[in-house]
Design a protein around this motif. Structure first.
Motif, PDB file in Angstrom:
ATOM      1  N   ALA A  37       0.862  -1.186   0.000  1.00 41.82           N
ATOM      2  CA  ALA A  37       0.000   0.000   0.000  1.00 41.82           C
ATOM      3  C   ALA A  37       0.896   1.233   0.000  1.00 41.82           C
ATOM      4  O   ALA A  37       1.827   1.333   0.800  1.00 41.82           O
ATOM      5  CB  ALA A  37      -0.909  -0.006   1.231  1.00 41.82           C
ATOM      6  N   TYR A  38       0.624   2.183  -0.898  1.00 40.45           N
ATOM      7  CA  TYR A  38       1.529   3.315  -1.019  1.00 40.45           C
ATOM      8  C   TYR A  38       0.791   4.549  -1.507  1.00 40.45           C
ATOM      9  O   TYR A  38      -0.291   4.494  -2.099  1.00 40.45           O
ATOM     10  CB  TYR A  38       2.674   2.989  -1.974  1.00 40.45           C
ATOM     11  N   ASN A  39       1.432   5.683  -1.252  1.00 45.98           N
ATOM     12  CA  ASN A  39       1.102   6.955  -1.887  1.00 45.98           C
ATOM     13  C   ASN A  39       2.426   7.697  -2.062  1.00 45.98           C
ATOM     14  O   ASN A  39       3.497   7.100  -1.878  1.00 45.98           O
ATOM     15  CB  ASN A  39       0.071   7.745  -1.069  1.00 45.98           C
ATOM     16  N   ASP A  53      -5.216 -11.361   8.120  1.00 54.19           N
ATOM     17  CA  ASP A  53      -4.106 -10.478   7.739  1.00 54.19           C
ATOM     18  C   ASP A  53      -4.525  -9.538   6.614  1.00 54.19           C
ATOM     19  O   ASP A  53      -4.187  -8.347   6.623  1.00 54.19           O
ATOM     20  CB  ASP A  53      -2.894 -11.313   7.286  1.00 54.19           C
ATOM     21  N   LEU A  54      -5.266 -10.063   5.642  1.00 52.89           N
ATOM     22  CA  LEU A  54      -5.690  -9.247   4.517  1.00 52.89           C
ATOM     23  C   LEU A  54      -6.680  -8.173   4.970  1.00 52.89           C
ATOM     24  O   LEU A  54      -6.545  -6.996   4.593  1.00 52.89           O
ATOM     25  CB  LEU A  54      -6.326 -10.139   3.440  1.00 52.89           C
ATOM     26  N   SER A  55      -7.652  -8.561   5.787  1.00 49.88           N
ATOM     27  CA  SER A  55      -8.651  -7.590   6.251  1.00 49.88           C
ATOM     28  C   SER A  55      -8.007  -6.487   7.079  1.00 49.88           C
ATOM     29  O   SER A  55      -8.321  -5.295   6.913  1.00 49.88           O
ATOM     30  CB  SER A  55      -9.725  -8.305   7.071  1.00 49.88           C
ATOM     31  N   LYS A  56      -7.101  -6.849   7.960  1.00 52.25           N
ATOM     32  CA  LYS A  56      -6.442  -5.864   8.823  1.00 52.25           C
ATOM     33  C   LYS A  56      -5.618  -4.884   7.996  1.00 52.25           C
ATOM     34  O   LYS A  56      -5.641  -3.670   8.223  1.00 52.25           O
ATOM     35  CB  LYS A  56      -5.563  -6.578   9.845  1.00 52.25           C
ATOM     36  N   ALA A  57      -4.862  -5.398   7.021  1.00 50.66           N
ATOM     37  CA  ALA A  57      -4.020  -4.531   6.197  1.00 50.66           C
ATOM     38  C   ALA A  57      -4.861  -3.571   5.376  1.00 50.66           C
ATOM     39  O   ALA A  57      -4.517  -2.387   5.229  1.00 50.66           O
ATOM     40  CB  ALA A  57      -3.133  -5.378   5.287  1.00 50.66           C
ATOM     41  N   LEU A  58      -5.981  -4.043   4.829  1.00 49.06           N
ATOM     42  CA  LEU A  58      -6.831  -3.168   4.022  1.00 49.06           C
ATOM     43  C   LEU A  58      -7.481  -2.072   4.866  1.00 49.06           C
ATOM     44  O   LEU A  58      -7.649  -0.938   4.396  1.00 49.06           O
ATOM     45  CB  LEU A  58      -7.913  -4.006   3.321  1.00 49.06           C
ATOM     46  N   GLU A  59      -7.829  -2.397   6.106  1.00 51.26           N
ATOM     47  CA  GLU A  59      -8.413  -1.385   6.985  1.00 51.26           C
ATOM     48  C   GLU A  59      -7.397  -0.305   7.347  1.00 51.26           C
ATOM     49  O   GLU A  59      -7.745   0.870   7.486  1.00 51.26           O
ATOM     50  CB  GLU A  59      -8.938  -2.051   8.258  1.00 51.26           C
ATOM     51  N   GLU A  60      -6.130  -0.690   7.481  1.00 52.16           N
ATOM     52  CA  GLU A  60      -5.096   0.273   7.874  1.00 52.16           C
ATOM     53  C   GLU A  60      -4.695   1.193   6.728  1.00 52.16           C
ATOM     54  O   GLU A  60      -4.184   2.291   6.967  1.00 52.16           O
ATOM     55  CB  GLU A  60      -3.863  -0.470   8.392  1.00 52.16           C
ATOM     56  N   GLN A  61      -4.879   0.756   5.498  1.00 51.42           N
ATOM     57  CA  GLN A  61      -4.352   1.496   4.352  1.00 51.42           C
ATOM     58  C   GLN A  61      -5.459   1.994   3.432  1.00 51.42           C
ATOM     59  O   GLN A  61      -5.336   1.965   2.211  1.00 51.42           O
ATOM     60  CB  GLN A  61      -3.371   0.601   3.572  1.00 51.42           C
ATOM     61  N   ILE A  62      -6.561   2.447   3.995  1.00 48.18           N
ATOM     62  CA  ILE A  62      -7.655   2.992   3.197  1.00 48.18           C
ATOM     63  C   ILE A  62      -7.205   4.287   2.527  1.00 48.18           C
ATOM     64  O   ILE A  62      -6.569   5.140   3.146  1.00 48.18           O
ATOM     65  CB  ILE A  62      -8.894   3.242   4.089  1.00 48.18           C
ATOM     66  N   GLY A  63      -7.544   4.427   1.241  1.00 44.22           N
ATOM     67  CA  GLY A  63      -7.204   5.644   0.508  1.00 44.22           C
ATOM     68  C   GLY A  63      -5.898   5.586  -0.246  1.00 44.22           C
ATOM     69  O   GLY A  63      -5.589   6.504  -1.022  1.00 44.22           O
ATOM     70  N   LYS A  64      -5.114   4.539  -0.061  1.00 45.18           N
ATOM     71  CA  LYS A  64      -3.846   4.397  -0.776  1.00 45.18           C
ATOM     72  C   LYS A  64      -4.022   3.459  -1.982  1.00 45.18           C
ATOM     73  O   LYS A  64      -4.991   2.718  -2.085  1.00 45.18           O
ATOM     74  CB  LYS A  64      -2.766   3.844   0.156  1.00 45.18           C
ATOM     75  N   VAL A  65      -3.033   3.496  -2.873  1.00 44.67           N
ATOM     76  CA  VAL A  65      -3.004   2.554  -3.990  1.00 44.67           C
ATOM     77  C   VAL A  65      -2.568   1.201  -3.445  1.00 44.67           C
ATOM     78  O   VAL A  65      -1.574   1.088  -2.726  1.00 44.67           O
ATOM     79  CB  VAL A  65      -2.044   3.021  -5.091  1.00 44.67           C
ATOM     80  N   LEU A  66      -3.297   0.160  -3.791  1.00 46.18           N
ATOM     81  CA  LEU A  66      -3.043  -1.187  -3.275  1.00 46.18           C
ATOM     82  C   LEU A  66      -2.529  -2.088  -4.389  1.00 46.18           C
ATOM     83  O   LEU A  66      -3.086  -2.116  -5.493  1.00 46.18           O
ATOM     84  CB  LEU A  66      -4.329  -1.779  -2.677  1.00 46.18           C
ATOM     85  N   TRP A  67      -1.468  -2.828  -4.053  1.00 48.75           N
ATOM     86  CA  TRP A  67      -0.911  -3.795  -4.999  1.00 48.75           C
ATOM     87  C   TRP A  67      -0.794  -5.129  -4.278  1.00 48.75           C
ATOM     88  O   TRP A  67      -0.018  -5.276  -3.340  1.00 48.75           O
ATOM     89  CB  TRP A  67       0.441  -3.327  -5.524  1.00 48.75           C
TER      90      TRP A  67
END
Length: 381
Positions: A37-39, A53-67
């Motif tokens: 996850a980056y900006n 692990d996937l759900s937690k990471a997606l919740e932490e990185q809302i609004g960023k580009v996800l790869w």
């Protein structure tokens, strides 16, 4: 909702050919899932092993580009979680993305799926497939390789000054496609070096191994050309039919990738023509060697004709042959044979049929020819 647009109907026609040129058995690849996850200011990498692990990471990185990069085969639960999290279209099952397919792209509503191939040379030609599914703010990549095909792009992404960090998911998708395309250049460079090596072998010592190497190179170049050609059609189709999926900066760079593919096709054609020319060189070298062998055998035969004639004459054993009872007849016949053989050899040397003559012999020969012409002209006058 727009209906599904499908481009390039030859999806599975080359599956058998791809397997043949991979030169590797289907090995069980350890499943590895990485979420990046980056900006422009921040970047985080997550190793995904479970759905939590996937759900937690997606919740932490809302609004960023996800790869999300998937190597190998995740279990059914994690596979379903990936589909649900990124809302991957139901016409793009993950299992389908791992099947060997021709390079192509398909547009599903607001998602773009692309199958991209690259090649490497490590003892033999190996081809690699990378499947990419991209949406508005995410990119997912799927591969079944022991080595990570996306490692180069991931390293660039970790540098804060890189353009990928300053752009969206469309630029990341372009970067992945461009990296796979650029892998063909060192591959073709290796084949160019091989052709030079084979050419030197053919000129110095043509063998059957040289001809088999030429056939192998031509076959591999045909495989590379087929992949590059389908990649060119894929990139051209994306630029033509999916312009809304790419912003202007990414579209401009994607056109540059198209130019690279055109160059690769030119290289393939050039090297294939060079391989065909080497076949002609091989045949010419074989013919030249055969001529040299026949020349040597002819010279040897001609040298021994006069001694053979003398031996034949004195082998008739007629009573009225005076030399038969001569005390020095045998040494005389041997000396006469030797003199005639050396005379014939010297004549061949004088004519230059045994190779290049020394400079003084060439000068003497020119002088004698010039003197003969002078005498002839004087007689005519």
């Amino acid at each position: 909702m727009t209906k599904e647009l499908t481009h390039q109907s030859h999806a599975n026609t080359d599956a058998v050919s791809h397997g043949r040129h991979n030169h590797r058995a289907e090995e069980a690849v350890v499943c590895q899932v990485r979420l990046t996850a980056y900006n422009s200011e921040d970047l985080h990498d997550y190793e995904i092993k479970t759905t939590e692990d996937l759900s937690k990471a997606l919740e932490e990185q809302i609004g960023k580009v996800l790869w999300l990069n998937v190597s190998g085969h995740p279990d059914a639960e994690l596979e379903k979680a990936i589909n649900d999290a990124f809302k991957i279209h139901h016409f793009v099952p993950l299992e389908q993305l791992r099947v060997h397919q021709r390079s192509k792209f398909e547009l599903f509503e607001d998602q773009l799926m692309a199958i991209v191939w690259s090649a490497s040379v490590n003892g033999g030609l190996k081809t690699h497939q990378l499947a990419i599914v991209a949406g508005e703010n995410f990119v997912t990549t799927f591969q079944n390789e022991q080595t990570d095909l996306t490692a180069t792009v991931h390293e660039k992404l970790q540098k804060s000054i890189n353009k990928i960090r300053k752009n969206g998911a469309d630029y990341l998708m372009y970067s992945l496609i461009n990296d796979m395309v650029d892998r063909f250049f060192p591959c073709l460079e290796r084949y160019g070096e091989r052709l030079e090596t084979v050419e030197n072998q053919i000129v110095d010592n043509p063998t059957k191994r040289s001809i088999s190497q030429i056939h192998m190179i031509k076959r591999d170049l045909l495989t590379i050309r087929r992949h590059v050609w389908s990649l060119r059609e894929m990139v051209n189709g994306i630029l033509r039919d999916a312009p809304d999926m790419f912003e202007r900066s990414a579209a401009v760079h994607l056109r540059d990738t198209y130019d690279h593919l055109v160059q690769l096709i030119d290289f393939c054609e050039t090297y294939r023509e060079l391989a065909a020319d080497l076949m002609d060189v091989y045949l010419s070298s074989i013919s030249s060697r055969m001529n040299e062998v026949m020349k040597v055998l002819t010279i040897i035969t001609t040298i021994f004709v006069p001694p053979g004639l003398i031996a034949g004459i004195y082998g008739m054993n007629f009573r009225n042959m005076p030399e038969l009872n001569w005390r020095y007849g045998y040494p005389f016949a041997l000396c006469l044979m030797l003199v005639l053989a050396l005379t014939t050899l010297a004549f061949f040397w004088w004519k230059g049929w045994l190779g290049e003559m020394p400079k003084f012999i060439r000068a003497l020969r020119k002088r004698s020819i010039h003197a003969a012409h002078s005498v002839t002209n004087h007689v005519h006058h």
